[in-house]
Design a protein around this motif. Structure first.
Motif, mmCIF file in Angstrom:
data_model
loop_
_atom_site.group_PDB
_atom_site.id
_atom_site.type_symbol
_atom_site.label_atom_id
_atom_site.label_comp_id
_atom_site.label_asym_id
_atom_site.label_seq_id
_atom_site.Cartn_x
_atom_site.Cartn_y
_atom_site.Cartn_z
ATOM 1 N N LEU A 1 0.856 -0.976 -0.220
ATOM 2 C CA LEU A 1 0.025 -0.190 -0.087
ATOM 3 C C LEU A 1 0.909 1.265 0.150
ATOM 4 N N LEU B 1 -8.926 5.838 -4.000
ATOM 5 C CA LEU B 1 -9.809 5.172 -2.465
ATOM 6 C C LEU B 1 -10.239 3.933 -3.257
ATOM 7 N N ILE C 1 -7.626 1.543 -2.331
ATOM 8 C CA ILE C 1 -7.439 1.443 -0.969
ATOM 9 C C ILE C 1 -8.589 1.057 0.177
ATOM 10 N N THR D 1 -7.739 -1.731 3.526
ATOM 11 C CA THR D 1 -7.699 -2.207 3.803
ATOM 12 C C THR D 1 -8.736 -2.959 4.967
ATOM 13 N N GLY E 1 -7.685 -1.346 12.499
ATOM 14 C CA GLY E 1 -7.518 -2.015 10.549
ATOM 15 C C GLY E 1 -7.508 -0.960 10.337
ATOM 16 N N ILE E 2 -7.561 -0.234 10.018
ATOM 17 C CA ILE E 2 -7.646 0.963 9.087
ATOM 18 C C ILE E 2 -5.979 1.415 8.574
ATOM 19 N N PRO E 3 -5.482 1.193 7.725
ATOM 20 C CA PRO E 3 -3.592 1.507 7.091
ATOM 21 C C PRO E 3 -4.021 3.224 7.622
ATOM 22 N N LEU F 1 -5.295 5.744 5.208
ATOM 23 C CA LEU F 1 -6.239 6.967 5.621
ATOM 24 C C LEU F 1 -6.387 7.058 6.170
#
Lengths: 308, 286
Positions: A229, A278, A281, A285, B121-123, B126
């Motif tokens: 990522l 997004l 991404i 996630t 868990g959210i990278p 973000l």
């Protein structure tokens, strides 16, 4: 009873199903659909006006389309098998080699062990994203002027670097775990009863080390996803194709629809059409959350706590 | 003592050598072919630069090189500032939340724990993009520029990089603090204090916090590579002229290695100072 069990395992089951369905849909798309992703070049609006892509998420395009009109949900699903597959491969190689190197390390004399630990100390502190990016970028930049190296070579190189950079700290972790098992009482018993070194390893150490490796594997899976990522945001596709983002820069499409490539190619739209970068991404996630839910469950079952 | 120190010094030298080996890896692959001669040449060059026999310069074109040395500290300072401020902010916010968490009734704790798991868990990327988009959105809607989105010529962006680096770090601290606080309040002395009628906030503040906070800060050693990775991304995304900027613009193995060394050595020294100054019981949370 049922409810309790569902509450405990439900998240893990859902996560496993999600990952499975994602990969199956992705493979299925290649088999039955030739890996095609639907493309909408023009769209007629309600009042008769002609609309051009990118289209925002709507009923027709669940997650919207990119600037060429490709359906983003389709692209993300098509890319899932590559992204997840390559990540599984890297996580497996890391765990596998760390497992055996760690095992060998427990036979290394103590002074040498300490020196090795000092030599590789920086690997556990320095920012992995930065090191991986510079190494991958500088190597692939050199080759960009000449005839391009075949894809499998570039991909293999990236896998190799991403495995090697993590091996030292991970091997030390596995060595520590192996040592802890060796210090347990039943190991003394096995030695006293005359179990050979080989017997000790295969019958006692490895069965106790496998659950630890399982936890390490999922953890490395998550970590690799995060690194991909990051590399994607930095503009490095899997396979190492460099993209210089800029209004006049060359545009390179992600050939395999792989997620980090989707991010890298579209990251410049983050302000104007945020849904395009997004979506990949978001898929990262979701995959990370699913893997972490699985990890929590396995940790609870085996009683091992994750390293790092 | 002397022997101990000299062995420490030898270990440091070994670590530095490890970084030099790492930093020259780009030279090992010449057009995807292994080139050991190039690798050794690069290592030699780096060592010569470090010993001072070769001028340390950056900048691609011959004749236009600039000396690395005073300049790199400016970039380092910028990175260090953002790292330090965000660590501080993260720790402060995490401590505040953990206090609230342990003073709340049990049922609301479950909710917070669940929220934390999801956030975890959210990278981190973000959060960085999120803060940027949020500021842009606020600007579009109200015309109010809350903070600079990126550093452009003299207009430094500090607040946003710090905030977006602090959020994931804060989550990490919080996870750890909840775990450690939870272990600590099970201990006998807390039960005794409660039986004596000491109020819960006072127990947390006077006893638990002091026993836990040092070991928590020490624990970031294991997560440093991740925090620094995030710092690198933050610098790239917000165009901060930090150490990443330096590496990005002048990618020779020498500059890369020097940068790695300059990241590693201060951290190494501060951790060893910490180990030397703080008793082991504090570090490992007794």
């Amino acid at each position: 009873m049922m409810w309790k069990r569902w509450r405990r395992d439900g998240g893990a089951i859902l996560s496993g199903l999600f990952l499975l369905l994602l990969v199956l849909a992705s493979v299925g798309n290649t088999f039955w659909n030739d890996g095609d992703v639907s493309q909408t070049v023009l769209l007629k609006g309600e009042d008769g006006t002609i609309l051009a892509p990118p289209f925002p998420p709507s009923k027709e395009f669940l997650l919207g389309t990119d600037e060429k009109g490709y359906d983003l949900l389709g692209r993300a699903i098509e890319g899932a098998k590559w992204s997840i597959g390559i990540t599984v491969l890297i996580a497996f190689l890391r765990t596998f080699f760390a497992f055996w190197i760690g095992m060998v390390m427990t036979y290394v004399p103590r002074w040498l062990y300490a020196k090795l630990e000092a030599l590789f100390d920086s690997f556990s502190i320095l920012p992995l994203t930065m090191v991986a990016f510079v190494i991958l970028e500088s190597v692939l930049l050199i080759s960009s002027g000449t005839t391009p190296v075949p894809f499998y070579k570039r991909a293999g190189f990236e896998v190799l670097i991403l495995v090697i950079l993590v091996l030292p700290p991970l091997s030390f972790y596995m060595a520590k775990e192996t040592k802890r098992i060796k210090e347990r009482e039943f190991m003394d018993a096995a030695r006293v009863l005359g179990g050979s070194e080989r017997h000790q390893i295969w019958r006692h150490i490895i069965p106790h080390l496998l659950p630890v490796s399982g936890v390490v594997f999922i953890q490395q899976f998550v970590q690799t996803l995060i690194i991909f990522l990051h590399l994607g945001v930095l503009g490095l596709f899997f396979g190492g194709t460099m993209v210089f983002m800029g209004p006049n820069g060359p545009e390179i499409e992600s050939i395999s629809q792989e997620w980090s490539g989707l991010i890298g190619a579209n990251f410049r739209y983050i302000v104007s059409h945020p849904w395009i970068p997004l979506v990949p991404i978001g898929f990262y996630t979701a995959t990370i959350i699913a893997a972490q839910t699985l990890l929590k469950r396995i940790e609870g079952k085996t009683g091992t706590r994750s390293p790092l | 003592m002397v022997k101990h120190l000299s062995s420490k010094l030898f270990n440091l030298l070994l670590s530095l050598f490890g970084i030099i080996l790492l930093g020259s890896i780009p030279a090992l692959f010449d057009k995807m072919n292994l080139s050991f001669s190039g690798y050794i040449r690069s290592i030699k060059g780096v060592i010569l630069v470090l010993v001072g026999l070769k001028p340390a310069v950056y900048g691609g074109m011959a004749g236009l090189e600039k000396p690395i040395f005073p300049q790199v500290f400016v970039h380092m300072g910028e990175s260090g500032l953002i790292l330090f401020l965000s660590l501080l902010a993260a720790l402060a916010v995490a401590l505040f939340i953990v206090f609230v968490y342990f003073l709340l009734p049990g049922w609301s704790r479950k909710g917070i724990a669940f929220g934390l798991r999801v956030l975890d868990g959210i990278p981190d990327i973000l959060f960085m993009i999120g803060t940027q988009l949020l500021v842009i959105y606020v600007f579009k809607e109200t015309g109010l520029n809350v903070a600079n989105v990126a550093t452009v010529q003299g207009e430094r962006a500090v607040l946003l990089p710090v905030v977006s680096l602090a959020i994931p770090t804060m989550l990490m601290f919080l996870k750890l603090l909840i775990l450690r606080f939870g272990q600590e309040i099970e201990k006998d002395y807390v039960v005794l204090a409660r039986a004596k009628g000491v109020s819960p906030p006072a127990i947390l503040n006077h006893h638990v916090l002091r026993n836990v906070v040092v070991s928590t800060v020490y624990y970031i050693r294991h997560h440093l590579w991740f925090i620094l990775s995030n710092l690198y991304l933050v610098e790239v995304l917000f165009n901060v002229p930090g150490i990443s900027w330096f590496i990005k613009d002048y990618p020779t193995t020498e500059v890369f290695t020097v940068a790695l060394l300059l990241i590693y050595v201060p951290l190494y020294l501060s951790f060893h100072l910490f180990e030397w100054a703080v008793p082991g019981e504090w570090r490992h949370g007794g």
